[in-house]
Write an enzyme that holds these catalytic residues in place. Structure first.
Site, PDB file in Angstrom:
ATOM      1  N   ASP B 531      13.713   4.372  -8.547  1.00  0.00           N
ATOM      2  CA  ASP B 531      13.451   5.415  -7.577  1.00  0.00           C
ATOM      3  C   ASP B 531      14.494   6.493  -7.844  1.00  0.00           C
ATOM      4  OD1 ASP B 531      12.484   6.713  -5.293  1.00  0.00           O
ATOM      5  OD2 ASP B 531      14.108   5.859  -4.100  1.00  0.00           O
ATOM      6  N   ASP B 728      15.633   2.238  -3.089  1.00  0.00           N
ATOM      7  CA  ASP B 728      16.505   2.401  -1.940  1.00  0.00           C
ATOM      8  C   ASP B 728      15.668   3.005  -0.829  1.00  0.00           C
ATOM      9  OD1 ASP B 728      18.658   3.007  -0.235  1.00  0.00           O
ATOM     10  OD2 ASP B 728      18.740   5.020  -1.095  1.00  0.00           O
ATOM     11  N   ASP B 732      10.538   2.473  -0.344  1.00  0.00           N
ATOM     12  CA  ASP B 732      10.359   1.608  -1.497  1.00  0.00           C
ATOM     13  C   ASP B 732      10.009   0.170  -1.165  1.00  0.00           C
ATOM     14  OD1 ASP B 732      10.850   3.626  -3.250  1.00  0.00           O
ATOM     15  OD2 ASP B 732      13.017   3.311  -3.220  1.00  0.00           O
TER      16      ASP B 732
END
Lengths: 58, 847
Positions: B531, B728, B732
């Site tokens: 991410d 994070d 997610d």
């Protein structure tokens, strides 16, 4: 060689005493922290207490 | 010991980006911002400081005459700038007798004792500093810090000092202390360790002494030793071996008996049979003064076996402590609404909540107690408690479980059940899960070991039968040799020892495995999917520009946005709130707040419905009359956030986030190892492309919703990829769950913490690099161990069956093969410095 008949039982007794001492030391937590005491010796506070410094500064 | 650190702490890595090395703070090593001119005279030399926090801490250290700390430290402390969480500002709470009940223990009439967890400790000098400083507080009668566990035991005189004053003293020198209820698991671990030590000692000491008695018999020429001396030595050996077999080896017999009763064969069965039959035969030989005695072999065998298990236990306990620390990192405070329905909240300790209290629980937070939703609607993740993997919708009146996670929107909850029950059960669930899950490889090894033992028993009995025909006098010893020499222990230990050692080493680097399969899978991972926000970047968004799109002022727009974003845990929300600055104290009231995961937040202010978040999300209510081309707004690598209402567009904010400095090295390493790296982000294309370009990642996808990320992963997996997802935040969670192995950043929300197979507690990507490296090494060590265990057995068992191996040789052989396996595994725990260590970043931002 007859002395062995005294010495070997004595050694057994000694083993017993050492065993008891070890059990006590485990019980009292001496083995819980194996790293700390080593550092603690090195980090001991060598500075004299506060008031001593002011006297020494004169 | 450590090399004293002089003027400029050397641990900081030099960022190449900076043209000239900025002066760094003497206390914490962070670069000193321009226009900051602070210093503290340490041992007569003025030293530069980066902030008032460091200055205060350094001054406190100087004032308390503890400057020796600076000479002895070998790691830099955390910056105290923000090291004190909001929760600890109300230290006075800890003096409340109700709260103290759970962790403060009265010693004398006025003397009290408590165990504290210390946080922020980076080296042994920190421990010295804390110990000295706390001991100097008037009224503190004793303080004792354990180096291994970082727990402090403090005793104080209640009349002269309060617990809160002790905690405040610790925070004055830049550390954090939490009272800690020494739980049952901790006590059990201590008991286990002590019992193992005692057993090991008895076996070791017995072994040495028995060996002394055995040596004369080995070296004496035939006929030189009289029969009564030999008998004396045998009886002495018997007496000393008795506690070794009866006490030290007791667990083997107990386990073997349990296995037999359950009609299965574990690896303790041959051990117990071997030890038992060798001991019984030696006793028989002593009683009848005939044959041979093998007391020394028996004692040695038990000692080596226990030695291997002891090392394994130490490694395991170390790993468990990490899990416990994580479990306790969950919040201990709740936002109580004392005068509900008034919106005021006060921060109180969860343990002081009473039945009927009303608490506010934000998205991403953990419900502090069991309760009923009285306002708002959300979905809760109860997977940790009930095993239900799908989020559960929570409407008005629904029950929520303390310890479950509020996923989507803030809700007001009326507490129905108090007591530490709910939270502790959640913690226990997490810990038990990590420990109870047997990875597939371990299961496989165990199954193989079971067959192995069964085959072995058959072989040993057959051999004994054959030998009793060939040479009756040797049959028993050959039988014992075969049992003892074969090493199902090595086979059974090969995998768990390596995994445990790797788990321990990883948690030492701030990477915590929370699932059984995690390490094994990480080693196999072919794709690493990251991410962006908060993972590859610091997740610290700064508003760089505010563009008014309607008739409004920048200030007012920021205030409105901050009022909505205060309910968000996303980095963008924090950035906007930070930009609002002083206005945060005086925000307009918001009602009907709803969080749309990955898109934005909606709420009503002054009767007008506002939305803040992604441009398309705001467009839904603001309309498209104002042309906002995405290309035009994010070309500088910045993330745009829009604010709009039913009445139209209000403003556009541009936020900028910095790439983590260790990210590049991690990604380079992964690519060099031939793993594929992708970036999936919900952020705007420009910002993602900028990050991807800096990091050299070819495959970067922007503007993805959680569903799209999920689908992308699914697609990769269909093509046979083993995906590791590093993420994070709330966005997610489902994606983390979909990946074969997931890593949650420790700085993320509580929800992400419980979702990851790993939690990167340090928040430092170079630790993840080390973890990947470790997992690969663990996998190769498992292979080595298994190869060794099989090779050893294939050679040793036929040799023993042929009668070439005496029981004492067998004892050494078996113990040595177990020890080799365990020691080989423990190599993983050695702190060596792979390529990434130079980039270790102690920046508090990353924690």
């Amino acid at each position: 060689m007859d002395i062995l008949f005294l010495l070997i039982p004595l050694s057994l007794l000694l083993v017993l005493v050492i065993g008891v001492v070890f059990f006590w030391s485990v019980r009292s937590g001496q083995f819980d922290d194996l790293e700390g005491p080593g550092y603690r010796v090195l980090m001991d506070d060598d500075l004299p207490p506060d008031n001593d410094v002011s006297i020494g500064g004169k | 010991m450590s090399v004293p650190i002089d003027a400029v702490p050397p641990i900081r890595s030099d960022a190449k980006a900076r043209s000239r090395p900025a002066p760094s703070c003497y206390h914490c090593g962070l670069p000193i911002p321009a226009r900051v001119d602070l210093s503290v005279a340490i041992e007569g030399v003025p030293r530069p400081m980066c902030c008032a926090g460091c200055q205060a801490v350094a001054q406190a250290i100087v004032d308390n005459r503890l400057t020796e700390y600076y000479r002895h430290r070998d790691a830099l402390p955390e910056s105290p700038r923000e090291a004190m969480p909001e929760a600890l500002r109300d230290l006075g709470l800890f003096d409340h007798p109700d709260f103290q009940k759970s962790f403060v223990k009265p010693v004398g009439e006025y003397e009290r004792e408590a165990t504290l967890i210390l946080e922020g400790i980076t080296c042994s000098a920190c421990i010295w500093l804390n110990e000295e400083h706390v001991a100097k507080q008037p009224g503190v009668t004793a303080v004792d810090i354990n180096y291994a566990t970082r727990r402090a035991r403090v005793r104080w005189d209640e009349r002269r000092i309060k617990l809160s004053a002790i905690l405040a003293a610790v925070s004055a020198i830049g550390y954090r202390a939490y009272p800690y209820d020494a739980g049952r698991s901790e006590q059990l671990a201590q008991q286990e360790r002590r019992a193992a030590l005692r057993r090991l000692f008895v076996a070791g000491f017995g072994m040495m002494q028995v060996m002394m008695y055995a040596v004369p018999a080995y070296i004496a020429d035939a006929g030189t030793m009289t029969a009564d001396i030999e008998s004396l030595l045998r009886w002495a050996s018997l007496l000393l071996t008795l506690p070794v077999v009866g006490y030290s080896a007791a667990p083997f017999f107990r386990n073997a008996w349990r296995d037999v009763r359950l009609r299965r064969v574990g690896m303790d069965v041959p051990v117990a049979l071997g030890v038992g039959s060798a001991f019984a035969a030696s006793v028989w030989a002593t009683l009848t003064a005939s044959g041979e005695v093998y007391f020394d072999s028996v004692a040695m065998f038990v000692f080596f076996l226990l030695g291997g298990r002891f090392l394994e236990m130490v490694a395991r306990q170390k790993a468990v402590r990490g899990v416990e620390a994580l479990a306790r990192a969950l919040p201990a405070f709740a936002e109580r609404m004392g005068h509900y329905p008034s919106r005021e909240t006060e921060r109180v300790a969860v343990s002081s909540l009473a039945r009927g209290d009303v608490v506010l629980v934000k998205a991403g937070e953990i419900f502090p107690a069991d309760g009923i939703v009285v306002e708002g609607r959300t979905s809760a993740d109860e997977a940790m408690l009930t095993g239900e993997s799908k989020p559960v919708e929570k409407m008005h009146g629904a029950d929520v479980i303390g310890g479950s996670v509020n996923r989507t929107s803030p809700v007001v909850v009326r507490v129905t059940q108090v007591g530490n029950g709910s939270r502790i059960s959640a913690i226990l669930h997490l810990m038990e899960r990590a420990q109870s899950e047997k990875p597939r490889v371990v299961e496989l090894a165990d199954r193989v070991a079971t067959y192995f033992v069964a085959v072995l028993l058959v072989l040993a009995i057959t051999t004994a039968a054959v030998w009793s025909v060939l040479d009756h006098s040797r049959a028993l010893w050959v039988f014992v040799s075969v049992l003892v020499v074969s090493c199902p222990c090595a086979l059974s230990l090969a995998t768990p020892a390596a995994l445990t050692a790797a788990t321990g080493a990883m948690s030492g680097h701030g990477l915590l495995a929370t699932r059984g399969h995690a390490i094994e899978t990480l080693a196999r991972a072919t794709h690493f999917v990251f991410d962006k926000t908060g993972t590859l970047t610091y997740g610290r968004m700064h508003v760089t520009q505010t563009i008014c799109l309607g008739p409004c002022e920048a200030e007012a727009a920021l205030r409105t946005a901050a009022a909505l974003e205060q309910y968000s845990e996303h980095a963008i929300g924090a950035g906007l709130c930070e930009a609002a600055g002083d206005a945060m104290a005086d925000l307009p009231d918001v009602s009907a707040v709803r969080t749309f995961v990955g898109r934005g937040i909606e709420g009503t202010i002054g009767g007008i419905r506002y939305r803040v978040g992604r441009i398309e999300f705001v467009k839904e209510i603001a309309g498209s009359q104002r042309p906002l081309s995405a290309e035009g707004t994010d070309d500088e690598g910045q993330s745009p956030v829009a604010l709009g209402s039913d009445l139209g567009w209000v403003a556009l904010f541009k936020l900028h986030d910095q790439v983590r400095r260790e990210a590049k090295a991690l990604i380079d390493t992964l690519l060099r190892e031939g793993r594929k790296v992708s970036i999936l982000s919900g952020d705007a294309p420009g910002a993602v492309a900028a990050v991807a370009q800096i990091l050299g990642v070819a495959d970067a996808r922007a503007g993805l919703s959680p569903e799209e990320k999920h689908a992308y992963l699914l697609n990769l997996q269909r093509q046979g990829a083993v995906v590791a997802m590093i993420g994070d935040g709330v966005n997610d969670a489902p994606v983390l769950a979909q990946a074969q192995v997931s890593v949650a950043m420790g700085g993320g929300t509580d929800l992400a913490r419980t979702q990851g197979d790993f939690v990167l507690l340090s928040g430092n990507l170079s630790d993840l690099g080390r973890g990947v490296d470790l997992s690969r090494r663990a996998a190769s060590i498992i292979r080595q161990n298994l190869v060794w265990a099989f090779a050893y057995n294939i050679v040793a068992i036929p040799a023993a069956m042929a009668g070439w191996i005496t029981p004492w040789m067998a004892g050494i052989g078996m113990s040595a093969s177990s020890l080799i396996v365990v020691l080989n595994a423990l190599r993983l725990q050695r702190r060596n410095s792979p390529s990434l260590s130079g980039l270790r970043d102690n920046h508090w931002d990353a924690v």
